[in-house]
Design an enzyme around this catalytic site. Structure first.
Site, PDB file in Angstrom:
ATOM      1  N   HIS A   8      17.238  21.460  24.354  1.00  0.00           N
ATOM      2  CA  HIS A   8      17.689  22.108  23.169  1.00  0.00           C
ATOM      3  C   HIS A   8      16.944  23.668  23.357  1.00  0.00           C
ATOM      4  O   HIS A   8      17.043  24.451  22.418  1.00  0.00           O
ATOM      5  CB  HIS A   8      17.011  21.389  21.718  1.00  0.00           C
ATOM      6  CG  HIS A   8      17.850  20.397  21.218  1.00  0.00           C
ATOM      7  ND1 HIS A   8      19.104  20.377  21.364  1.00  0.00           N
ATOM      8  CD2 HIS A   8      17.361  19.120  21.277  1.00  0.00           C
ATOM      9  CE1 HIS A   8      19.750  19.192  20.828  1.00  0.00           C
ATOM     10  NE2 HIS A   8      18.615  18.293  20.705  1.00  0.00           N
ATOM     11  N   ASP A  10      17.031  27.058  24.685  1.00  0.00           N
ATOM     12  CA  ASP A  10      17.992  28.087  25.352  1.00  0.00           C
ATOM     13  C   ASP A  10      17.163  28.898  26.464  1.00  0.00           C
ATOM     14  O   ASP A  10      17.808  29.182  27.378  1.00  0.00           O
ATOM     15  CB  ASP A  10      18.377  28.816  24.153  1.00  0.00           C
ATOM     16  CG  ASP A  10      19.385  28.311  23.442  1.00  0.00           C
ATOM     17  OD1 ASP A  10      19.906  27.128  23.479  1.00  0.00           O
ATOM     18  OD2 ASP A  10      19.555  28.812  22.012  1.00  0.00           O
ATOM     19  N   HIS A  11      15.962  28.858  26.433  1.00  0.00           N
ATOM     20  CA  HIS A  11      15.231  29.740  27.343  1.00  0.00           C
ATOM     21  C   HIS A  11      15.244  29.048  28.484  1.00  0.00           C
ATOM     22  O   HIS A  11      15.466  29.601  29.680  1.00  0.00           O
ATOM     23  CB  HIS A  11      13.712  29.906  26.906  1.00  0.00           C
ATOM     24  CG  HIS A  11      13.639  30.865  25.659  1.00  0.00           C
ATOM     25  ND1 HIS A  11      13.997  32.155  25.653  1.00  0.00           N
ATOM     26  CD2 HIS A  11      13.186  30.555  24.268  1.00  0.00           C
ATOM     27  CE1 HIS A  11      13.613  32.649  24.523  1.00  0.00           C
ATOM     28  NE2 HIS A  11      13.187  31.329  23.642  1.00  0.00           N
ATOM     29  N   LYS A  12      14.914  27.804  28.563  1.00  0.00           N
ATOM     30  CA  LYS A  12      15.151  26.898  29.724  1.00  0.00           C
ATOM     31  C   LYS A  12      16.419  27.049  30.538  1.00  0.00           C
ATOM     32  O   LYS A  12      16.592  27.033  31.391  1.00  0.00           O
ATOM     33  CB  LYS A  12      14.604  25.393  29.540  1.00  0.00           C
ATOM     34  CG  LYS A  12      13.312  25.225  28.963  1.00  0.00           C
ATOM     35  CD  LYS A  12      13.414  23.592  28.766  1.00  0.00           C
ATOM     36  CE  LYS A  12      11.703  23.145  28.530  1.00  0.00           C
ATOM     37  NZ  LYS A  12      11.820  21.655  28.468  1.00  0.00           N
ATOM     38  N   ASP A  68      10.607  18.283  31.335  1.00  0.00           N
ATOM     39  CA  ASP A  68       9.722  18.290  30.600  1.00  0.00           C
ATOM     40  C   ASP A  68       8.500  19.295  31.028  1.00  0.00           C
ATOM     41  O   ASP A  68       8.031  18.942  32.296  1.00  0.00           O
ATOM     42  CB  ASP A  68       9.096  16.907  30.026  1.00  0.00           C
ATOM     43  CG  ASP A  68       8.500  16.854  28.698  1.00  0.00           C
ATOM     44  OD1 ASP A  68       8.905  17.451  27.874  1.00  0.00           O
ATOM     45  OD2 ASP A  68       7.167  16.333  28.874  1.00  0.00           O
ATOM     46  N   PHE A 147       9.111  33.570  27.240  1.00  0.00           N
ATOM     47  CA  PHE A 147       9.147  32.583  25.899  1.00  0.00           C
ATOM     48  C   PHE A 147       7.691  32.113  25.877  1.00  0.00           C
ATOM     49  O   PHE A 147       7.039  32.093  26.891  1.00  0.00           O
ATOM     50  CB  PHE A 147      10.327  31.695  25.813  1.00  0.00           C
ATOM     51  CG  PHE A 147      10.360  30.555  26.787  1.00  0.00           C
ATOM     52  CD1 PHE A 147      10.653  30.706  28.025  1.00  0.00           C
ATOM     53  CD2 PHE A 147       9.998  29.057  26.332  1.00  0.00           C
ATOM     54  CE1 PHE A 147      10.590  29.592  28.777  1.00  0.00           C
ATOM     55  CE2 PHE A 147       9.982  28.229  27.290  1.00  0.00           C
ATOM     56  CZ  PHE A 147      10.229  28.392  28.390  1.00  0.00           C
ATOM     57  N   GLY A 148       7.533  30.998  24.935  1.00  0.00           N
ATOM     58  CA  GLY A 148       6.342  30.318  24.931  1.00  0.00           C
ATOM     59  C   GLY A 148       5.067  31.025  25.226  1.00  0.00           C
ATOM     60  O   GLY A 148       4.791  31.815  24.703  1.00  0.00           O
ATOM     61  N   TYR A 149       4.444  30.366  26.152  1.00  0.00           N
ATOM     62  CA  TYR A 149       3.153  30.958  26.310  1.00  0.00           C
ATOM     63  C   TYR A 149       3.218  31.840  27.436  1.00  0.00           C
ATOM     64  O   TYR A 149       2.008  32.395  28.118  1.00  0.00           O
ATOM     65  CB  TYR A 149       2.355  29.606  27.122  1.00  0.00           C
ATOM     66  CG  TYR A 149       1.995  28.615  26.035  1.00  0.00           C
ATOM     67  CD1 TYR A 149       1.093  28.436  25.173  1.00  0.00           C
ATOM     68  CD2 TYR A 149       2.782  27.612  25.754  1.00  0.00           C
ATOM     69  CE1 TYR A 149       0.543  27.657  24.258  1.00  0.00           C
ATOM     70  CE2 TYR A 149       2.722  26.420  24.995  1.00  0.00           C
ATOM     71  CZ  TYR A 149       1.554  26.443  24.162  1.00  0.00           C
ATOM     72  OH  TYR A 149       1.465  25.537  23.208  1.00  0.00           O
ATOM     73  N   ASP A 150       4.349  32.380  27.902  1.00  0.00           N
ATOM     74  CA  ASP A 150       4.432  33.427  28.837  1.00  0.00           C
ATOM     75  C   ASP A 150       3.272  34.569  28.946  1.00  0.00           C
ATOM     76  O   ASP A 150       2.944  35.119  29.718  1.00  0.00           O
ATOM     77  CB  ASP A 150       5.863  33.787  29.266  1.00  0.00           C
ATOM     78  CG  ASP A 150       6.824  33.028  29.855  1.00  0.00           C
ATOM     79  OD1 ASP A 150       6.273  32.021  30.504  1.00  0.00           O
ATOM     80  OD2 ASP A 150       7.849  33.071  29.917  1.00  0.00           O
TER      81      ASP A 150
HETATM   82  P1  ITT Z   1      13.632  20.368  25.204  1.00  0.00           P
HETATM   83  O1  ITT Z   1      12.450  19.359  25.181  1.00  0.00           O
HETATM   84  O2  ITT Z   1      14.686  20.473  24.254  1.00  0.00           O
HETATM   85  O3  ITT Z   1      13.941  20.631  26.549  1.00  0.00           O
HETATM   86  P2  ITT Z   1      11.009  22.043  24.533  1.00  0.00           P
HETATM   87  O4  ITT Z   1      10.798  23.599  24.312  1.00  0.00           O
HETATM   88  O5  ITT Z   1      10.511  21.008  23.441  1.00  0.00           O
HETATM   89  O6  ITT Z   1      12.743  21.722  24.762  1.00  0.00           O
HETATM   90  P3  ITT Z   1       9.286  20.587  26.197  1.00  0.00           P
HETATM   91  O7  ITT Z   1       9.146  19.449  25.222  1.00  0.00           O
HETATM   92  O8  ITT Z   1       9.308  20.340  27.689  1.00  0.00           O
HETATM   93  O9  ITT Z   1      10.486  21.441  25.767  1.00  0.00           O
HETATM   94  O10 ITT Z   1       7.941  21.789  25.702  1.00  0.00           O
HETATM   95  C1  ITT Z   1       7.806  22.570  26.674  1.00  0.00           C
HETATM   96  C2  ITT Z   1       6.787  23.699  25.977  1.00  0.00           C
HETATM   97  O11 ITT Z   1       5.905  24.226  26.732  1.00  0.00           O
HETATM   98  C3  ITT Z   1       7.749  24.801  25.398  1.00  0.00           C
HETATM   99  O12 ITT Z   1       8.319  24.677  24.261  1.00  0.00           O
HETATM  100  C4  ITT Z   1       6.737  25.986  25.642  1.00  0.00           C
HETATM  101  O13 ITT Z   1       6.132  26.209  24.392  1.00  0.00           O
HETATM  102  C5  ITT Z   1       6.048  25.578  26.647  1.00  0.00           C
HETATM  103  N1  ITT Z   1       6.538  26.072  28.221  1.00  0.00           N
HETATM  104  C6  ITT Z   1       7.261  25.374  29.148  1.00  0.00           C
HETATM  105  N2  ITT Z   1       7.516  26.103  30.105  1.00  0.00           N
HETATM  106  C7  ITT Z   1       7.105  27.451  29.744  1.00  0.00           C
HETATM  107  C8  ITT Z   1       7.420  28.514  30.361  1.00  0.00           C
HETATM  108  O14 ITT Z   1       8.054  28.775  31.528  1.00  0.00           O
HETATM  109  N3  ITT Z   1       7.084  29.707  29.652  1.00  0.00           N
HETATM  110  C9  ITT Z   1       6.258  29.788  28.548  1.00  0.00           C
HETATM  111  N4  ITT Z   1       6.073  28.712  27.857  1.00  0.00           N
HETATM  112  C10 ITT Z   1       6.692  27.124  28.505  1.00  0.00           C
END
Ligand code: ITT
Length: 193
Positions: A8, A10-12, A68, A147-150
């Protein structure tokens, strides 16, 4: 070949889309109209990747992959780890980055790694691919991209964070980029046979 990416996030989707070979068509969960949350009850990245891929496989019977991933911080005994997405909670104001910086205040050991486990279900069989990148956690937010912790992750050998890199630069060295390279290699071999 068509593959569904069971995420879910979108960044991935955006990052992976930039790396897949042209013979692959990727469909997101939005494309297949699947909007339900998948409960990530696993204790490891492998378990959660499998859980996400399997949930969608059972609904569609199609070829699927899931990612994951998370940030593992040495001085925090591996936190946020599998809880990276919901480290500071799930509310609107939840701020994972601020929480991580706060927990690390005053700590000299800033070592961390990002890890990504891909689970592929191809013709009903399960395969796993891992990507990992070592680095350090900065003391402040650096950059606005990604995104996230980048904005707080500086990969080893670099003096800028993932959020200060272009998408291509990040993909070249990131945990996800490395896992996707392994996935591509495997799929390309299968495609030739
Ligand atoms: P899906 O489960 O739907 O794929 P999610 O965001 O919940 O989406 P995860 O359970 O794998 O995915 O959680 C991974 C988290 O780790 C993500 O939400 C970010 O906070 C962090 N993360 C993973 N990869 C990252 C990246 O490339 N850059 C920054 N933060 C990252």
């Amino acid at each position: 070949m068509e593959l569904i990416f069971a995420t879910h996030n979108d960044h991935k989707v955006k990052e992976v889309a930039q790396m897949l070979p042209s013979y692959l068509t990727m469909k997101s969960l939005t494309d297949i109209n699947f909007h339900d949350e998948i409960d990530e009850t696993g204790k490891t990245f492998e378990e959660n990747a499998l859980l996400k891929a399997k949930t969608i496989f059972e609904k569609t019977n199609k070829n699927i992959f899931a990612d994951d991933s998370g940030l593992v911080i040495d001085a925090l005994d591996g936190a946020p780890g599998v809880y990276s997405a919901r480290y500071a909670g799930t509310g609107k104001d939840a701020d994972n980055v601020t929480k991580a910086l706060k927990e690390l205040e005053g700590k000299t050991n800033r070592k961390a790694y990002f890890i990504s486990i891909f689970c592929l279900i191809l013709n009903g069989k399960e395969y796993f691919f891992e990507g990992k990148v070592n680095g350090t956690i900065s003391t402040e937010i650096l950059g606005e991209d990604g995104f996230g912790y980048d904005p707080i992750f500086i990969p080893d050998g670099y003096s800028k964070s993932f959020a200060q890199m272009t998408a291509e630069e990040k993909n070249n060295i990131s945990h996800r980029g490395l896992a996707v390279k392994k996935l591509n290699y495997f799929l390309t071999k299968q495609n030739k046979n």
